[in-house]
Design a protein around this motif. Structure first.
Motif, mmCIF file in Angstrom:
data_model
loop_
_atom_site.group_PDB
_atom_site.id
_atom_site.type_symbol
_atom_site.label_atom_id
_atom_site.label_comp_id
_atom_site.label_asym_id
_atom_site.label_seq_id
_atom_site.Cartn_x
_atom_site.Cartn_y
_atom_site.Cartn_z
ATOM 1 N N TYR A 249 -0.667 6.624 3.435
ATOM 2 C CA TYR A 249 1.007 7.338 2.404
ATOM 3 C C TYR A 249 2.264 6.148 2.671
ATOM 4 N N GLU A 250 2.731 6.248 2.140
ATOM 5 C CA GLU A 250 4.038 5.732 2.026
ATOM 6 C C GLU A 250 5.141 6.495 2.529
ATOM 7 N N VAL A 251 5.511 6.757 2.987
ATOM 8 C CA VAL A 251 6.362 7.452 4.461
ATOM 9 C C VAL A 251 7.550 7.019 4.281
ATOM 10 N N ASN A 252 9.002 8.056 4.629
ATOM 11 C CA ASN A 252 10.040 7.490 4.868
ATOM 12 C C ASN A 252 9.517 7.797 6.553
ATOM 13 N N GLY B 193 10.450 1.426 11.623
ATOM 14 C CA GLY B 193 9.421 0.795 11.742
ATOM 15 C C GLY B 193 8.774 0.987 10.558
ATOM 16 N N LYS B 194 7.507 -0.290 10.428
ATOM 17 C CA LYS B 194 7.659 -0.711 8.704
ATOM 18 C C LYS B 194 5.611 -0.175 8.818
ATOM 19 N N LYS C 243 10.878 1.914 3.211
ATOM 20 C CA LYS C 243 11.963 1.052 3.322
ATOM 21 C C LYS C 243 11.125 -0.006 3.011
ATOM 22 N N LEU C 244 10.132 -0.401 2.920
ATOM 23 C CA LEU C 244 9.255 -1.656 1.954
ATOM 24 C C LEU C 244 9.552 -2.545 0.485
ATOM 25 N N THR C 245 10.450 -3.062 0.210
ATOM 26 C CA THR C 245 10.382 -2.811 -1.327
ATOM 27 C C THR C 245 9.616 -4.012 -2.066
#
Length: 152
Positions: free
Chosen positions: A18-21, A26-27, A40-42
């Motif tokens: 999952y992509e999460v906030n 943390g990455k 936040k990773l672009t």
């Protein structure tokens, strides 16, 4: 394998991604066959580097290792990163990049679909593992400076 393909492969193996906030910086995070990747990773290159490390945690570590002040946790973190380094940027990958015409770290990161920072970390890891160079088949891969030479 690109980032999207890695997610599909993880799903096939029962790993949810999952992509999460995240709160803080943390990455990535792994727990119980679930991996979280920071929104936040672009770039997919960044996400790919983090995803392989988190899969490395699945494969190599155990327990709660967030507290990096403990030496055992740092060892487990290093083990997971090493696992990922060898899968995304193996020595053979460095040789393949050389054969393709890649001649600097920027081009190498682009060719391998990873970040330049990841390339730096990988080269440091291989230098610690092998020393100044590694011989494979008819090639010598020097790590500082990064050079691939073909033996005749």
């Amino acid at each position: 394998m690109d980032y999207e393909q890695m997610i599909i492969k993880a799903d096939e193996k029962g790993i949810e991604v999952y992509e999460v906030n995240f709160k803080g910086n943390g990455k990535g995070y792994y727990s119980d066959n679930v991996i979280g990747i920071s929104k936040k990773l672009t770039t997919n290159s960044e996400k790919r580097c983090i995803l392989i490390e988190e899969i490395g945690h699945l494969k190599t570590t155990s327990g709660y290792i967030i507290d990096q002040s403990k030496i055992e946790n740092r060892k487990q973190e290093r083990k997971a990163r090493a696992w990922g380094y060898e899968r995304l940027v193996g020595i053979i990958d460095l040789i393949s990049a050389y054969k393709y015409g890649v001649r600097n770290r920027f081009e190498l990161a682009e060719y391998l679909d990873v970040t330049e920072e990841y390339i730096e970390d990988v080269i440091k890891y291989y230098k610690e593992k092998y020393g100044l160079y590694c011989e494979i088949d008819n090639y010598m891969v020097y790590f500082e400076p990064l050079v691939v030479l073909e033996k005749f």
